[in-house]
Write a protein that holds these residues in place. Structure first.
Motif, PDB file in Angstrom:
ATOM      1  N   LYS A   1       0.857  -1.177   0.000  1.00 51.98           N
ATOM      2  CA  LYS A   1       0.000   0.000   0.000  1.00 51.98           C
ATOM      3  C   LYS A   1       0.891   1.224   0.000  1.00 51.98           C
ATOM      4  O   LYS A   1       1.673   1.420   0.922  1.00 51.98           O
ATOM      5  N   LEU A   2       0.795   2.013  -1.034  1.00 51.34           N
ATOM      6  CA  LEU A   2       1.560   3.253  -1.118  1.00 51.34           C
ATOM      7  C   LEU A   2       0.591   4.404  -1.307  1.00 51.34           C
ATOM      8  O   LEU A   2      -0.322   4.339  -2.131  1.00 51.34           O
ATOM      9  N   PHE A   3       0.799   5.462  -0.530  1.00 50.39           N
ATOM     10  CA  PHE A   3      -0.039   6.643  -0.604  1.00 50.39           C
ATOM     11  C   PHE A   3       0.832   7.866  -0.841  1.00 50.39           C
ATOM     12  O   PHE A   3       2.028   7.852  -0.562  1.00 50.39           O
ATOM     13  N   LYS A   4       0.222   8.934  -1.324  1.00 51.23           N
ATOM     14  CA  LYS A   4       0.917  10.211  -1.524  1.00 51.23           C
ATOM     15  C   LYS A   4       0.291  11.233  -0.594  1.00 51.23           C
ATOM     16  O   LYS A   4      -0.837  11.056  -0.125  1.00 51.23           O
ATOM     17  N   ALA A   5       1.005  12.303  -0.358  1.00 51.47           N
ATOM     18  CA  ALA A   5       0.466  13.396   0.452  1.00 51.47           C
ATOM     19  C   ALA A   5      -0.778  13.941  -0.240  1.00 51.47           C
ATOM     20  O   ALA A   5      -0.790  14.162  -1.453  1.00 51.47           O
ATOM     21  N   GLY A   6      -1.842  14.126   0.518  1.00 55.58           N
ATOM     22  CA  GLY A   6      -3.093  14.627  -0.036  1.00 55.58           C
ATOM     23  C   GLY A   6      -4.101  13.544  -0.349  1.00 55.58           C
ATOM     24  O   GLY A   6      -5.284  13.846  -0.547  1.00 55.58           O
ATOM     25  N   ASP A   7      -3.686  12.279  -0.430  1.00 55.28           N
ATOM     26  CA  ASP A   7      -4.632  11.190  -0.676  1.00 55.28           C
ATOM     27  C   ASP A   7      -5.594  11.072   0.488  1.00 55.28           C
ATOM     28  O   ASP A   7      -5.209  11.212   1.649  1.00 55.28           O
ATOM     29  N   LEU A   8      -6.856  10.803   0.178  1.00 51.90           N
ATOM     30  CA  LEU A   8      -7.844  10.584   1.226  1.00 51.90           C
ATOM     31  C   LEU A   8      -7.833   9.121   1.627  1.00 51.90           C
ATOM     32  O   LEU A   8      -7.838   8.236   0.762  1.00 51.90           O
ATOM     33  N   VAL A   9      -7.811   8.888   2.937  1.00 56.05           N
ATOM     34  CA  VAL A   9      -7.745   7.520   3.449  1.00 56.05           C
ATOM     35  C   VAL A   9      -8.701   7.351   4.616  1.00 56.05           C
ATOM     36  O   VAL A   9      -9.123   8.326   5.250  1.00 56.05           O
ATOM     37  N   LEU A  10      -9.044   6.107   4.881  1.00 54.49           N
ATOM     38  CA  LEU A  10      -9.766   5.736   6.092  1.00 54.49           C
ATOM     39  C   LEU A  10      -8.733   5.170   7.062  1.00 54.49           C
ATOM     40  O   LEU A  10      -7.819   4.451   6.646  1.00 54.49           O
ATOM     41  N   VAL A  11      -8.874   5.494   8.334  1.00 51.32           N
ATOM     42  CA  VAL A  11      -7.943   4.969   9.329  1.00 51.32           C
ATOM     43  C   VAL A  11      -8.700   4.071  10.291  1.00 51.32           C
ATOM     44  O   VAL A  11      -9.847   4.336  10.639  1.00 51.32           O
ATOM     45  N   ARG A  12      -8.056   2.980  10.671  1.00 52.66           N
ATOM     46  CA  ARG A  12      -8.643   2.072  11.646  1.00 52.66           C
ATOM     47  C   ARG A  12      -8.158   2.513  13.024  1.00 52.66           C
ATOM     48  O   ARG A  12      -6.957   2.552  13.288  1.00 52.66           O
ATOM     49  N   LEU A  13      -9.098   2.867  13.860  1.00 49.17           N
ATOM     50  CA  LEU A  13      -8.757   3.288  15.213  1.00 49.17           C
ATOM     51  C   LEU A  13      -9.133   2.173  16.177  1.00 49.17           C
ATOM     52  O   LEU A  13     -10.284   1.765  16.251  1.00 49.17           O
TER      53      LEU A  13
ATOM     54  N   HIS B   1       1.981  13.627   5.216  1.00 48.80           N
ATOM     55  CA  HIS B   1       3.220  13.236   4.552  1.00 48.80           C
ATOM     56  C   HIS B   1       3.577  11.789   4.880  1.00 48.80           C
ATOM     57  O   HIS B   1       3.025  11.191   5.794  1.00 48.80           O
ATOM     58  N   LYS B   2       4.491  11.282   4.098  1.00 46.61           N
ATOM     59  CA  LYS B   2       4.931   9.895   4.209  1.00 46.61           C
ATOM     60  C   LYS B   2       6.232   9.871   5.010  1.00 46.61           C
ATOM     61  O   LYS B   2       7.180  10.576   4.679  1.00 46.61           O
ATOM     62  N   ILE B   3       6.285   9.051   6.048  1.00 45.89           N
ATOM     63  CA  ILE B   3       7.518   8.875   6.815  1.00 45.89           C
ATOM     64  C   ILE B   3       8.400   7.859   6.097  1.00 45.89           C
ATOM     65  O   ILE B   3       9.565   8.099   5.835  1.00 45.89           O
ATOM     66  N   ASN B   4       7.824   6.707   5.777  1.00 51.06           N
ATOM     67  CA  ASN B   4       8.465   5.684   4.952  1.00 51.06           C
ATOM     68  C   ASN B   4       7.350   4.835   4.359  1.00 51.06           C
ATOM     69  O   ASN B   4       6.184   5.184   4.505  1.00 51.06           O
ATOM     70  N   ASP B   5       7.681   3.741   3.684  1.00 50.78           N
ATOM     71  CA  ASP B   5       6.648   2.919   3.048  1.00 50.78           C
ATOM     72  C   ASP B   5       5.712   2.276   4.057  1.00 50.78           C
ATOM     73  O   ASP B   5       4.667   1.755   3.689  1.00 50.78           O
ATOM     74  N   ASN B   6       6.089   2.282   5.326  1.00 59.74           N
ATOM     75  CA  ASN B   6       5.316   1.591   6.348  1.00 59.74           C
ATOM     76  C   ASN B   6       4.590   2.538   7.301  1.00 59.74           C
ATOM     77  O   ASN B   6       3.792   2.090   8.102  1.00 59.74           O
TER      78      ASN B   6
ATOM     79  N   TYR C   1       2.733   6.598   7.875  1.00 63.43           N
ATOM     80  CA  TYR C   1       2.239   7.841   7.302  1.00 63.43           C
ATOM     81  C   TYR C   1       1.676   8.730   8.413  1.00 63.43           C
ATOM     82  O   TYR C   1       1.192   8.232   9.427  1.00 63.43           O
ATOM     83  N   VAL C   2       1.714  10.028   8.179  1.00 61.04           N
ATOM     84  CA  VAL C   2       1.100  10.987   9.093  1.00 61.04           C
ATOM     85  C   VAL C   2      -0.216  11.416   8.456  1.00 61.04           C
ATOM     86  O   VAL C   2      -0.248  11.871   7.314  1.00 61.04           O
ATOM     87  N   VAL C   3      -1.310  11.264   9.234  1.00 57.07           N
ATOM     88  CA  VAL C   3      -2.652  11.551   8.743  1.00 57.07           C
ATOM     89  C   VAL C   3      -3.185  12.772   9.487  1.00 57.07           C
ATOM     90  O   VAL C   3      -2.957  12.940  10.688  1.00 57.07           O
ATOM     91  N   ASP C   4      -3.903  13.638   8.774  1.00 58.02           N
ATOM     92  CA  ASP C   4      -4.463  14.848   9.370  1.00 58.02           C
ATOM     93  C   ASP C   4      -5.780  14.505  10.068  1.00 58.02           C
ATOM     94  O   ASP C   4      -6.854  14.615   9.498  1.00 58.02           O
ATOM     95  N   LEU C   5      -5.676  14.101  11.337  1.00 56.56           N
ATOM     96  CA  LEU C   5      -6.850  13.779  12.137  1.00 56.56           C
ATOM     97  C   LEU C   5      -7.374  15.029  12.827  1.00 56.56           C
ATOM     98  O   LEU C   5      -6.594  15.917  13.182  1.00 56.56           O
ATOM     99  N   PRO C   6      -8.670  15.102  13.070  1.00 50.86           N
ATOM    100  CA  PRO C   6      -9.201  16.215  13.867  1.00 50.86           C
ATOM    101  C   PRO C   6      -8.679  16.117  15.304  1.00 50.86           C
ATOM    102  O   PRO C   6      -8.337  15.043  15.786  1.00 50.86           O
ATOM    103  N   GLU C   7      -8.632  17.236  15.984  1.00 49.57           N
ATOM    104  CA  GLU C   7      -8.102  17.274  17.346  1.00 49.57           C
ATOM    105  C   GLU C   7      -8.944  16.475  18.330  1.00 49.57           C
ATOM    106  O   GLU C   7      -8.457  16.069  19.377  1.00 49.57           O
ATOM    107  N   GLU C   8     -10.204  16.236  18.017  1.00 49.32           N
ATOM    108  CA  GLU C   8     -11.082  15.512  18.937  1.00 49.32           C
ATOM    109  C   GLU C   8     -10.627  14.084  19.178  1.00 49.32           C
ATOM    110  O   GLU C   8     -10.973  13.479  20.185  1.00 49.32           O
TER     111      GLU C   8
END
Length: 161
Positions: free
Chosen positions: A72-84, A109-114, A116-123
């Protein structure tokens, strides 16, 4: 009992003989005995063969595990679902019947292939860094198609015949 990776029992790998005859390999090269030198050479060759067998077994296990892996490879700006998981949700928000995937959120942004940093809401009040196994590509739902079938008024006025 023999090990399936090495083909030998662990005791014979470690001790090669009875435990009281084990020699310290670091001390032997200083020794002038020809018998001790051949024993050291045989033991070194023995250990290198074991090392090769273990590497071959590990390569086999890796190739079998890679069959089931998905890259699974993503780019900055891609929309993703995260499992919490339970630990990452705010207190009182977890329900085992509740949703597991949250989003869509953009990738910062991508840290490495494994990772990623996701823009989560502060809540969410949790780390924004996710392992790739907890990230899923977001596919927006298809636009609903308007297939309204018109009913013939002639059919209704004729009594359905």
């Amino acid at each position: 009992m023999t090990n399936r990776s090495t083909g030998m029992c662990p005791f014979s790998i470690v001790y090669t003989k009875a435990p009281n005859s084990v020699l310290d390999v670091a001390v032997l090269p200083n020794c002038k005995s020809k018998t001790a030198a051949t024993l050291v050479e045989n033991y070194a060759e023995f250990l290198s063969n074991i090392r090769l067998r273990l590497q071959a077994a590990n390569a086999k296990y890796k190739s079998e595990a890679d069959i089931h892996r998905r890259e699974k490879l993503f780019k900055a700006g891609d929309l993703v679902l995260v499992r919490l998981k339970r630990e990452r949700l705010p207190v009182g928000e977890y329900s085992k019947l509740g949703k597991k995937k949250w989003g869509p959120f953009p990738i910062v942004h991508k840290i490495n292939d494994n990772a990623y940093v996701v823009d989560l809401p502060e809540e969410f009040n949790t780390s924004h860094t996710f392992n790739v196994k907890d990230i899923y590509a977001y596919h927006p739902p298809d636009e609903p198609e308007n297939h309204q079938q018109s009913v013939s008024t002639d059919f209704l006025s004729s009594g359905g015949e």
